[in-house]
Design a protein around this motif. Structure first.
Motif, PDB file in Angstrom:
ATOM      1  N   GLN A  58       0.841  -1.206   0.000  1.00 49.19           N
ATOM      2  CA  GLN A  58       0.000   0.000   0.000  1.00 49.19           C
ATOM      3  C   GLN A  58       0.870   1.249   0.000  1.00 49.19           C
ATOM      4  O   GLN A  58       0.554   2.222  -0.691  1.00 49.19           O
ATOM      5  CB  GLN A  58      -0.943  -0.005   1.210  1.00 49.19           C
ATOM      6  CG  GLN A  58      -2.080  -0.982   1.062  1.00 49.19           C
ATOM      7  CD  GLN A  58      -2.956  -1.054   2.303  1.00 49.19           C
ATOM      8  OE1 GLN A  58      -2.555  -0.628   3.386  1.00 49.19           O
ATOM      9  NE2 GLN A  58      -4.148  -1.604   2.147  1.00 49.19           N
ATOM     10  N   ALA A  61       2.265   1.617  -3.473  1.00 51.30           N
ATOM     11  CA  ALA A  61       1.220   2.111  -4.381  1.00 51.30           C
ATOM     12  C   ALA A  61       1.011   3.603  -4.166  1.00 51.30           C
ATOM     13  O   ALA A  61       0.854   4.368  -5.131  1.00 51.30           O
ATOM     14  CB  ALA A  61      -0.080   1.346  -4.163  1.00 51.30           C
ATOM     15  N   ALA A  62       1.005   4.024  -2.905  1.00 50.35           N
ATOM     16  CA  ALA A  62       0.829   5.444  -2.607  1.00 50.35           C
ATOM     17  C   ALA A  62       1.999   6.254  -3.157  1.00 50.35           C
ATOM     18  O   ALA A  62       1.806   7.352  -3.712  1.00 50.35           O
ATOM     19  CB  ALA A  62       0.692   5.651  -1.104  1.00 50.35           C
ATOM     20  N   ALA A  64       3.897   5.421  -5.745  1.00 45.70           N
ATOM     21  CA  ALA A  64       3.768   5.428  -7.191  1.00 45.70           C
ATOM     22  C   ALA A  64       2.685   6.401  -7.637  1.00 45.70           C
ATOM     23  O   ALA A  64       2.833   7.130  -8.626  1.00 45.70           O
ATOM     24  CB  ALA A  64       3.458   4.021  -7.697  1.00 45.70           C
ATOM     25  N   ARG A  65       1.581   6.450  -6.886  1.00 49.09           N
ATOM     26  CA  ARG A  65       0.477   7.359  -7.195  1.00 49.09           C
ATOM     27  C   ARG A  65       0.945   8.810  -7.067  1.00 49.09           C
ATOM     28  O   ARG A  65       0.646   9.662  -7.907  1.00 49.09           O
ATOM     29  CB  ARG A  65      -0.693   7.085  -6.252  1.00 49.09           C
ATOM     30  CG  ARG A  65      -1.993   7.698  -6.668  1.00 49.09           C
ATOM     31  CD  ARG A  65      -3.156   7.340  -5.717  1.00 49.09           C
ATOM     32  NE  ARG A  65      -3.208   5.931  -5.376  1.00 49.09           N
ATOM     33  CZ  ARG A  65      -3.043   5.446  -4.124  1.00 49.09           C
ATOM     34  NH1 ARG A  65      -2.830   6.254  -3.119  1.00 49.09           N
ATOM     35  NH2 ARG A  65      -3.105   4.160  -3.905  1.00 49.09           N
ATOM     36  N   SER A  66       1.717   9.105  -5.993  1.00 50.85           N
ATOM     37  CA  SER A  66       2.162  10.477  -5.769  1.00 50.85           C
ATOM     38  C   SER A  66       3.192  10.897  -6.816  1.00 50.85           C
ATOM     39  O   SER A  66       3.238  12.062  -7.206  1.00 50.85           O
ATOM     40  CB  SER A  66       2.749  10.645  -4.371  1.00 50.85           C
ATOM     41  OG  SER A  66       3.945   9.922  -4.261  1.00 50.85           O
ATOM     42  N   ARG A  68       3.164   9.848  -9.910  1.00 53.22           N
ATOM     43  CA  ARG A  68       2.432   9.946 -11.177  1.00 53.22           C
ATOM     44  C   ARG A  68       1.782  11.299 -11.328  1.00 53.22           C
ATOM     45  O   ARG A  68       1.638  11.826 -12.409  1.00 53.22           O
ATOM     46  CB  ARG A  68       1.388   8.828 -11.239  1.00 53.22           C
ATOM     47  CG  ARG A  68       0.736   8.686 -12.575  1.00 53.22           C
ATOM     48  CD  ARG A  68      -0.301   7.613 -12.579  1.00 53.22           C
ATOM     49  NE  ARG A  68      -1.340   7.995 -11.613  1.00 53.22           N
ATOM     50  CZ  ARG A  68      -2.271   7.177 -11.185  1.00 53.22           C
ATOM     51  NH1 ARG A  68      -2.291   5.941 -11.570  1.00 53.22           N
ATOM     52  NH2 ARG A  68      -3.194   7.573 -10.333  1.00 53.22           N
ATOM     53  N   ILE A  69       1.376  11.875 -10.194  1.00 51.53           N
ATOM     54  CA  ILE A  69       0.650  13.157 -10.242  1.00 51.53           C
ATOM     55  C   ILE A  69       1.548  14.305 -10.436  1.00 51.53           C
ATOM     56  O   ILE A  69       2.611  14.539 -10.411  1.00 51.53           O
ATOM     57  CB  ILE A  69      -0.184  13.348  -8.957  1.00 51.53           C
ATOM     58  CG1 ILE A  69      -1.251  12.280  -8.901  1.00 51.53           C
ATOM     59  CG2 ILE A  69      -0.794  14.727  -8.922  1.00 51.53           C
ATOM     60  CD1 ILE A  69      -2.064  12.291  -7.648  1.00 51.53           C
TER      61      ILE A  69
END
Length: 69
Positions: A58, A61-62, A64-66, A68-69
């Protein structure tokens, strides 16, 4: 001497098996209890490890998400 042996043999054959069977049953149940407690400990360790793995992924993933933005 032989009469003494015969007497003891007769005593042994007249003994009840119940106390011996009870002792064997207690031993078996104690052994089973120990086994299941060990199994429970192993499962708890697996659960803890799985929870740590979930938290790790998790976080990844967080991250990677941050990124990406």
């Amino acid at each position: 001497m032989s009469q003494l042996k015969e007497y003891k043999l007769q005593e042994l054959t007249m003994l009840s098996l119940s106390p011996m069977l009870r002792q064997v049953r207690r031993w078996w149940l104690r052994r089973a209890e120990d086994h299941f407690l060990i199994c429970a400990d192993v499962e708890q360790k697996r659960v803890r490890e799985a929870q740590q793995n979930v938290a790790y992924y998790q976080r990844r993933a967080a991250m990677a998400r941050s990124e990406r933005i």
